[in-house]
Design a protein around this motif. Sequence first.
Motif, mmCIF file in Angstrom:
data_model
loop_
_atom_site.group_PDB
_atom_site.id
_atom_site.type_symbol
_atom_site.label_atom_id
_atom_site.label_comp_id
_atom_site.label_asym_id
_atom_site.label_seq_id
_atom_site.Cartn_x
_atom_site.Cartn_y
_atom_site.Cartn_z
ATOM 1 N N ALA A 1 29.244 7.504 37.703
ATOM 2 C CA ALA A 1 29.322 6.114 37.228
ATOM 3 C C ALA A 1 29.063 6.019 35.728
ATOM 4 O O ALA A 1 29.617 5.170 35.043
ATOM 5 N N LYS A 2 28.184 6.871 35.192
ATOM 6 C CA LYS A 2 27.841 6.900 33.766
ATOM 7 C C LYS A 2 27.467 5.525 33.239
ATOM 8 O O LYS A 2 27.896 5.094 32.174
ATOM 9 N N ARG A 3 26.663 4.810 34.026
ATOM 10 C CA ARG A 3 26.179 3.505 33.582
ATOM 11 C C ARG A 3 24.762 3.305 34.099
ATOM 12 O O ARG A 3 24.297 4.001 34.992
ATOM 13 N N LEU A 4 24.088 2.323 33.538
ATOM 14 C CA LEU A 4 22.719 2.021 33.903
ATOM 15 C C LEU A 4 22.655 1.535 35.348
ATOM 16 O O LEU A 4 23.397 0.639 35.744
ATOM 17 N N LEU A 5 21.768 2.143 36.144
ATOM 18 C CA LEU A 5 21.596 1.773 37.541
ATOM 19 C C LEU A 5 20.124 1.511 37.827
ATOM 20 O O LEU A 5 19.248 2.029 37.139
ATOM 21 N N ALA A 6 19.863 0.708 38.841
ATOM 22 C CA ALA A 6 18.487 0.465 39.285
ATOM 23 C C ALA A 6 18.177 1.456 40.403
ATOM 24 O O ALA A 6 19.000 1.684 41.298
ATOM 25 N N TRP A 7 16.978 2.033 40.372
ATOM 26 C CA TRP A 7 16.567 3.038 41.349
ATOM 27 C C TRP A 7 15.294 2.593 42.035
ATOM 28 O O TRP A 7 14.443 1.954 41.426
ATOM 29 N N MET A 8 15.138 2.956 43.301
ATOM 30 C CA MET A 8 13.901 2.690 44.025
ATOM 31 C C MET A 8 13.517 3.947 44.785
ATOM 32 O O MET A 8 14.335 4.538 45.489
ATOM 33 N N LEU A 9 12.284 4.350 44.616
ATOM 34 C CA LEU A 9 11.734 5.500 45.316
ATOM 35 C C LEU A 9 10.709 4.978 46.304
ATOM 36 O O LEU A 9 9.789 4.259 45.912
ATOM 37 N N VAL A 10 10.854 5.301 47.583
ATOM 38 C CA VAL A 10 9.905 4.873 48.607
ATOM 39 C C VAL A 10 8.997 6.057 48.906
ATOM 40 O O VAL A 10 9.456 7.126 49.324
ATOM 41 N N LEU A 11 7.696 5.869 48.695
ATOM 42 C CA LEU A 11 6.712 6.921 48.922
ATOM 43 C C LEU A 11 6.326 6.988 50.396
ATOM 44 O O LEU A 11 6.531 6.017 51.140
#
Length: 112
Positions: free
Chosen positions: A59-69
Amino acid sequence: TDTGFSPSGGEESWATFMPLGSEVETVRPAGRSPHQVSLQFQDAPDSVYAQLITAARDAKRLLAWMLVLPTGARITFPGYATSGYLPVLNKNELMVIEFTIGLTAMPKRLAA
């Protein structure tokens, strides 16, 4: 994998200068180095996570990420993703793909 999550960066940089007419140098904070998060995943090209990683990389664009612990807490952060095209193989270990996210802002930790 057991070495799957590795944050780096954020080290303080310093600017050193000497004002005119002074004989003493001055040091001031000048920002921090960029933050990155590296993750390792088992090399499984047909898996859902491998397809998502490939799509994010391409995608080479800014993305939102979420890490679930494991505790249920979540860490969210914006960043650009990159990953290798070839798996890494070490003796007596799984073949893994390294996946790195270059953060554009500080992560936010949310309670479970």
